[in-house]
Each structure stands twice: as structure tokens, then as C-alpha cells.
Design a protein around this motif. Structure first.
Motif, PDB file in Angstrom:
ATOM      1  N   GLU A 150      31.311  41.878  33.809  1.00  0.00           N
ATOM      2  CA  GLU A 150      31.505  42.073  35.378  1.00  0.00           C
ATOM      3  C   GLU A 150      29.703  42.556  35.725  1.00  0.00           C
ATOM      4  O   GLU A 150      29.787  41.725  37.317  1.00  0.00           O
ATOM      5  CB  GLU A 150      32.753  43.263  35.313  1.00  0.00           C
ATOM      6  CG  GLU A 150      33.951  42.614  35.029  1.00  0.00           C
ATOM      7  CD  GLU A 150      33.961  40.617  35.995  1.00  0.00           C
ATOM      8  OE1 GLU A 150      34.056  39.799  35.471  1.00  0.00           O
ATOM      9  OE2 GLU A 150      34.035  40.954  37.536  1.00  0.00           O
TER      10      GLU A 150
ATOM     11  N   HIS B 107      33.453  44.533  43.326  1.00  0.00           N
ATOM     12  CA  HIS B 107      33.583  42.882  43.335  1.00  0.00           C
ATOM     13  C   HIS B 107      34.995  42.570  44.390  1.00  0.00           C
ATOM     14  O   HIS B 107      34.439  40.922  44.043  1.00  0.00           O
ATOM     15  CB  HIS B 107      34.822  43.294  41.524  1.00  0.00           C
ATOM     16  CG  HIS B 107      33.108  43.069  40.929  1.00  0.00           C
ATOM     17  ND1 HIS B 107      32.942  42.176  39.817  1.00  0.00           N
ATOM     18  CD2 HIS B 107      33.122  43.751  39.995  1.00  0.00           C
ATOM     19  CE1 HIS B 107      31.605  42.427  39.072  1.00  0.00           C
ATOM     20  NE2 HIS B 107      32.509  43.759  39.268  1.00  0.00           N
TER      21      HIS B 107
ATOM     22  N   GLU C 193      32.596  39.788  45.754  1.00  0.00           N
ATOM     23  CA  GLU C 193      32.957  38.229  44.184  1.00  0.00           C
ATOM     24  C   GLU C 193      33.718  37.775  44.723  1.00  0.00           C
ATOM     25  O   GLU C 193      33.837  36.491  45.015  1.00  0.00           O
ATOM     26  CB  GLU C 193      32.876  38.507  43.420  1.00  0.00           C
ATOM     27  CG  GLU C 193      33.535  37.874  42.018  1.00  0.00           C
ATOM     28  CD  GLU C 193      33.610  38.711  40.804  1.00  0.00           C
ATOM     29  OE1 GLU C 193      34.188  37.433  39.887  1.00  0.00           O
ATOM     30  OE2 GLU C 193      33.514  39.217  40.439  1.00  0.00           O
TER      31      GLU C 193
HETATM   32 ZN   LIG Z   1      34.198  40.348  38.810  1.00  0.00          ZN
END
Ligand SMILES: [Zn+2]
Length: 234
Positions: free
Chosen positions: A99, A133, A137
Motif C-alpha cells: 500500500e 489512501h 487513491e
Molecule cells: Zn490503497
């Protein structure tokens, strides 16, 4: 402490997209559907009673269906956002290094050097890995989060408020003049709505206004034609 805006007198439009879109759509639908309903019935019968009953029924039914539709669609958006966030949370537990690299790759894609990207990813992950994230993301931001109830209320309320305008016009119109009065009031209302929506959303004023008024006139003309057909046959 929220960061001071570089241009506080000229705020970004993106912060008001969510409820604005629902509000403008709701208001526009309110005027077009209820004024068309009133005009259709008024073209079939000159009596005010059936026209007003149809108008009130149209307002209530329309507001309920707008609110329900908005609630359902925004709820499913909220569901998929929540599912994505849960998946991110699990991935951060199962494969934190992967990640981290993924986040660094996102920053690299935005133009940072590999070294700087990794440093930024590390520092943001140290503070709030899920937040980083979700924001960078998944592209989800707090102010854009799906709020079904807010959207439903905004949509239902603006539908009702806007639909009340042609309804009150029909109610106040002199006997036998419901049709021209409602048409005139609805066109003015749609022009104001179109301009407001364009102004608030930063869109070109004239084009947006003509678009809203044009569709409104078209809808009213079609229902008036059908109503008058019924009037002839009744
Ligand atoms: Zn991620």
C-alpha cells in the motif's frame, strides 16, 4: 484549524456541487412537472377546481418521488464508497508495504521524484494511512461524501418550493386565465432558476438559462396539446 483560503472572496464551486446539483434539479423538475400538469388539465377543462387538485397532487407526488429517488441513488453511492474504504482498511492491514508503494506511485504520477514521493507517502502514512489512501487513491473528500438524507431533503424541499410557484399562480389567476398566467409565471421562474444554477455552478449564464427555459416551454406545450385533445373529447 481549517487552512485560510488564498481567495476567500472567490470560493471554489466544487464545495457546493453535491447539494447544489440536487437542489437545482429538484427545483427545475418542480416547476416543469407541476406547471405542465396544471396546463394540461387547464387545457382540458376551464374549471379551477380540478386544475388545483391536480396541481396539489402533482406537487406532493413529485416531491416524494424526487426525495425517494435521490435518497436511493445517493445511498447506493454511499454504500460503494463505504465498501471501498473498508477494502482499503483491510489492505493496509494485510499488505502495508504494498500500500505504501502504491501511494508513492500515485505521488510520483503527479510529478514528484521517486524519493520525494516515497518520503511524502511515508510521512502521510505515519499520520493517517487510511486518510491518505481514501483521499489520494480513491479520490474521496469529506466535503464530497455522499449524504443521502441531505440530498433527499434538498431535492424534495426545492421541488416543493419551486412547484408551489405555478400552483399559487393558478390559484390566484382570474377565472379563465389560468393557462396564460401559469405559462408566463413558469417561464419567468425557469429563467431565474436557470440563471441561478449557472451563476452558482460557474456555467455560461445565457446558454444555461435558455436550456432550462427551452425544455420547460417544450414540456408545457406537449401537455397543453394533449390536454386540449382530452378537452375536445370530454
Ligand atoms: Zn490503497
Amino acid at each position: 484549524m481549517p487552512r485560510p483560503s488564498a481567495h476567500p472572496d472567490d470560493p471554489h464551486y466544487v464545495h457546493r456541487t453535491g447539494w447544489l446539483r440536487a437542489a437545482v434539479l429538484g427545483a427545475n423538475d418542480g416547476v416543469v412537472s407541476v406547471s405542465s400538469l396544471i396546463i394540461g388539465v387547464a387545457a382540458a377543462t376551464p374549471e379551477a377546481g380540478p386544475v388545483l387538485v391536480a396541481g396539489v397532487a402533482g406537487l406532493v407526488a413529485g416531491a416524494m418521488s424526487m426525495a425517494a429517488g435521490e435518497f436511493i441513488s445517493v445511498s447506493s453511492q454511499a454504500d460503494s464508497e463505504a465498501a471501498d474504504i473498508r477494502r482499503e482498511q483491510q489492505a493496509l492491514v494485510d499488505m502495508p508495504e504494498h500500500e505504501l508503494q502504491e501511494l508513492a506511485a500515485i505521488y510520483e504520477g503527479r510529478g514528484l521524484t521517486p524519493q520525494t514521493a516515497l518520503t511524502v507517502a511515508r510521512e502521510l502514512s505515519a499520520k493517517d494511512p487510511l486518510g491518505a489512501h481514501v483521499r489520494d487513491e480513491l479520490g474521496l473528500a469529506e466535503h464530497l461524501a455522499a449524504r443521502p438524507l441531505q440530498a433527499a431533503m434538498a431535492s424534495g424541499a426545492t421541488f416543493s418550493a419551486a412547484a408551489a410557484i405555478p400552483l399559487v399562480a393558478a390559484w390566484l389567476a382570474p377565472a379563465g386565465a389560468i393557462l396564460p398566467v401559469v405559462v408566463a409565471v413558469s417561464i419567468i421562474t425557469l429563467a431565474v432558476l436557470g440563471a441561478l444554477g449557472a451563476k452558482a455552478g460557474g456555467a455560461p449564464l445565457l446558454r444555461a438559462t435558455l436550456r432550462v427555459v427551452g425544455w420547460g416551454i417544450f414540456a408545457m406545450a406537449v401537455t397543453a396539446a394533449i390536454g386540449s385533445l382530452f378537452g375536445v373529447s370530454v
